[in-house]
Design an enzyme around this catalytic site. Structure first.
Site, PDB file in Angstrom:
ATOM      1  N   THR A   1      48.678  56.956  56.480  1.00 47.49           N
ATOM      2  CA  THR A   1      47.559  57.072  57.419  1.00 47.49           C
ATOM      3  C   THR A   1      48.175  56.780  58.761  1.00 47.49           C
ATOM      4  O   THR A   1      49.257  56.202  58.825  1.00 47.49           O
ATOM      5  CB  THR A   1      46.448  56.037  57.090  1.00 47.49           C
ATOM      6  OG1 THR A   1      45.658  56.509  56.012  1.00 47.49           O
ATOM      7  CG2 THR A   1      45.517  55.769  58.251  1.00 47.49           C
TER       8      THR A   1
ATOM      9  N   ARG B   1      36.526  63.251  48.097  1.00 47.03           N
ATOM     10  CA  ARG B   1      36.692  61.801  48.247  1.00 47.03           C
ATOM     11  C   ARG B   1      36.901  61.447  49.730  1.00 47.03           C
ATOM     12  O   ARG B   1      37.659  62.088  50.434  1.00 47.03           O
ATOM     13  CB  ARG B   1      37.895  61.342  47.434  1.00 47.03           C
ATOM     14  CG  ARG B   1      38.218  59.844  47.536  1.00 47.03           C
ATOM     15  CD  ARG B   1      39.260  59.569  48.589  1.00 47.03           C
ATOM     16  NE  ARG B   1      39.703  58.170  48.581  1.00 47.03           N
ATOM     17  CZ  ARG B   1      40.492  57.646  49.508  1.00 47.03           C
ATOM     18  NH1 ARG B   1      40.912  58.390  50.520  1.00 47.03           N
ATOM     19  NH2 ARG B   1      40.858  56.383  49.441  1.00 47.03           N
ATOM     20  N   VAL B   2      36.208  60.418  50.182  1.00 49.45           N
ATOM     21  CA  VAL B   2      36.381  59.942  51.554  1.00 49.45           C
ATOM     22  C   VAL B   2      36.830  58.496  51.495  1.00 49.45           C
ATOM     23  O   VAL B   2      36.258  57.694  50.745  1.00 49.45           O
ATOM     24  CB  VAL B   2      35.063  60.060  52.354  1.00 49.45           C
ATOM     25  CG1 VAL B   2      35.223  59.456  53.746  1.00 49.45           C
ATOM     26  CG2 VAL B   2      34.627  61.520  52.449  1.00 49.45           C
ATOM     27  N   GLY B   3      37.859  58.167  52.267  1.00 49.46           N
ATOM     28  CA  GLY B   3      38.384  56.803  52.268  1.00 49.46           C
ATOM     29  C   GLY B   3      37.769  55.949  53.360  1.00 49.46           C
ATOM     30  O   GLY B   3      36.680  56.239  53.886  1.00 49.46           O
ATOM     31  N   ASP B   4      38.480  54.902  53.699  1.00 49.20           N
ATOM     32  CA  ASP B   4      37.985  53.941  54.687  1.00 49.20           C
ATOM     33  C   ASP B   4      38.175  54.397  56.126  1.00 49.20           C
ATOM     34  O   ASP B   4      37.439  53.969  57.023  1.00 49.20           O
ATOM     35  CB  ASP B   4      38.707  52.598  54.511  1.00 49.20           C
ATOM     36  CG  ASP B   4      40.220  52.754  54.700  1.00 49.20           C
ATOM     37  OD1 ASP B   4      40.797  53.689  54.104  1.00 49.20           O
ATOM     38  OD2 ASP B   4      40.802  51.968  55.458  1.00 49.20           O
TER      39      ASP B   4
ATOM     40  N   THR C   1      45.224  50.723  57.082  1.00 53.27           N
ATOM     41  CA  THR C   1      45.896  51.668  56.189  1.00 53.27           C
ATOM     42  C   THR C   1      46.107  51.005  54.834  1.00 53.27           C
ATOM     43  O   THR C   1      46.421  49.814  54.776  1.00 53.27           O
ATOM     44  CB  THR C   1      47.256  52.133  56.742  1.00 53.27           C
ATOM     45  OG1 THR C   1      47.947  52.846  55.699  1.00 53.27           O
ATOM     46  CG2 THR C   1      48.128  50.978  57.215  1.00 53.27           C
ATOM     47  N   GLY C   2      45.926  51.774  53.777  1.00 51.65           N
ATOM     48  CA  GLY C   2      46.125  51.217  52.438  1.00 51.65           C
ATOM     49  C   GLY C   2      45.083  51.761  51.483  1.00 51.65           C
ATOM     50  O   GLY C   2      44.520  52.831  51.720  1.00 51.65           O
TER      51      GLY C   2
ATOM     52  N   GLY D   1      42.066  52.790  50.290  1.00 59.00           N
ATOM     53  CA  GLY D   1      40.821  52.986  51.022  1.00 59.00           C
ATOM     54  C   GLY D   1      39.613  52.376  50.345  1.00 59.00           C
ATOM     55  O   GLY D   1      38.730  51.820  51.002  1.00 59.00           O
TER      56      GLY D   1
HETATM   57  N1  ASP Z   1      43.389  54.291  53.774  1.00 54.34           N
HETATM   58  C1  ASP Z   1      43.657  55.679  53.544  1.00 54.34           C
HETATM   59  C2  ASP Z   1      42.604  56.252  52.640  1.00 54.34           C
HETATM   60  O1  ASP Z   1      42.196  55.573  51.733  1.00 54.34           O
HETATM   61  C3  ASP Z   1      44.988  55.933  52.943  1.00 54.34           C
HETATM   62  C4  ASP Z   1      46.120  55.083  53.430  1.00 54.34           C
HETATM   63  O2  ASP Z   1      46.038  54.460  54.455  1.00 54.34           O
HETATM   64  O3  ASP Z   1      47.120  55.054  52.757  1.00 54.34           O
HETATM   65  O4  ASP Z   1      42.241  57.377  52.796  1.00 54.34           O
END
Ligand code: ASP
Length: 308
Positions: A176, A204-207, A227-228, A230
């Protein structure tokens, strides 16, 4: 409030393991982060706003194929790219975000067009693309966004799934980009952009595009880009949780961020990190995994980039 500017950027918590990182690749990542810092600094150094600085820094990150956003975004299990982006202005807590889109060269500019040209905060689908088109944004085709590395990561992930050997190695799954800034007038802003997680389901929608989860900014407290994993950041309302702890318990940004990432995120079995800065421009970048591509610049104090 006056004072110098501060800027922090990240290229995701899904760093290559040290034993896979060659000196050449490491140099490429540092050079890319330097280019991104330059893009944001140019705005702030010309007395531009924090919002413009995070917009330009994230555009630069999206244009770098090394990072999972814009060009170089990861693939869904249906072999598509679906991108999420958001930004927030700490002056008035106005925000714009898009989710699951494909087409705009810079998804963060699509989020900005939602902020500037609509009464809405989060838009998806054809409606979001129509706003971007009306704003005159550049669109690109599949071959612009494609990278072999992300394609291979999808194939490897699907193969591991089929064989029952899938792990949750962040270096394969995460990525991200984001930026947070404080301008010379003391205003804060945050922006985040992502292709999401490799092999995610379509839809799918993340954070990242969810205000308060992966992105948040308020002049009174802090600006945050995450980032991480989600789903874990969504369940924690992580970015807003950091703001709330500062506002309600008067703890420092560093302490609030450390608690949310090291304690709360870890307790949910989530991995990742954040970049954040407070109203004085103090920067913190905690993560609970092997590394996070990141860089920061404080006026009068120089800049630095780091991976592990
Ligand atoms: N946080 C992002 C998501 O879940 C992915 C990421 O940062 O690795 O879409």
């Amino acid at each position: 409030m006056m004072g110098g500017f501060s800027l922090a950027v990240h290229g995701g918590a899904g760093v290559l393991h040290r034993d896979q990182m060659t000196p050449e690749r490491e140099a490429d990542y540092h050079a890319a982060l330097e280019r991104v810092l330059s893009a944001g600094e140019a705005v702030l150094d010309a007395d531009g706003s924090a919002l413009d600085a995070v917009t330009q820094a994230v555009c630069a990150l999206e244009n770098e194929p090394l990072f999972n956003a814009g060009r170089g975004a990861v693939f869904t299990r249906n072999e598509q790219q679906e991108m999420d982006a958001a930004l927030m202005d700490g002056r008035n807590r106005q925000a714009g975000a898009v989710a699951g889109i494909f087409g705009p060269k810079n998804p963060v500019l699509a989020a900005r067009s939602v902020l500037e040209h609509t009464d809405h905060v989060l838009m998806i689908g054809e409606g979001a693309l129509a706003v971007a088109r009306t704003a005159g944004l550049d669109f690109e085709e599949q071959d612009y966004f494609f990278t072999q590395e992300r394609w291979d990561a999808l194939q490897e992930t699907l193969k591991m799934e089929a064989e029952g050997t899938l792990d949750d190695d962040p270096s394969r799954r995460h990525g991200t980009v984001g930026a947070v800034a404080r301008d010379r007038n003391g205003h804060l802003a945050a922006a985040t952009s992502t292709g999401g997680m490799t092999a995610k389901r379509s839809g799918r929608v993340g954070d990242s595009p969810v205000i308060g989860a992966g992105t948040y900014a308020d002049d009174a407290t802090c600006a945050v880009s995450a980032t991480g994993d989600g789903e874990a950041f969504l369940r924690l309302c992580a970015a807003h949780e950091i703001d709330a702890r500062m506002r309600l318990t008067s703890v420092s940004l560093e302490r609030a961020a450390e608690d949310v990432i090291m304690t709360e995120l870890t307790a949910l079995n989530g991995t990742g990190g954040i970049i954040a800065l407070d109203r004085n421009g103090a920067i913190t970048t905690p993560f609970n995994c092997e590394g996070m591509y990141r860089g920061w610049s404080v006026e009068g104090d120089g800049r630095k980039t780091a991976i592990y």
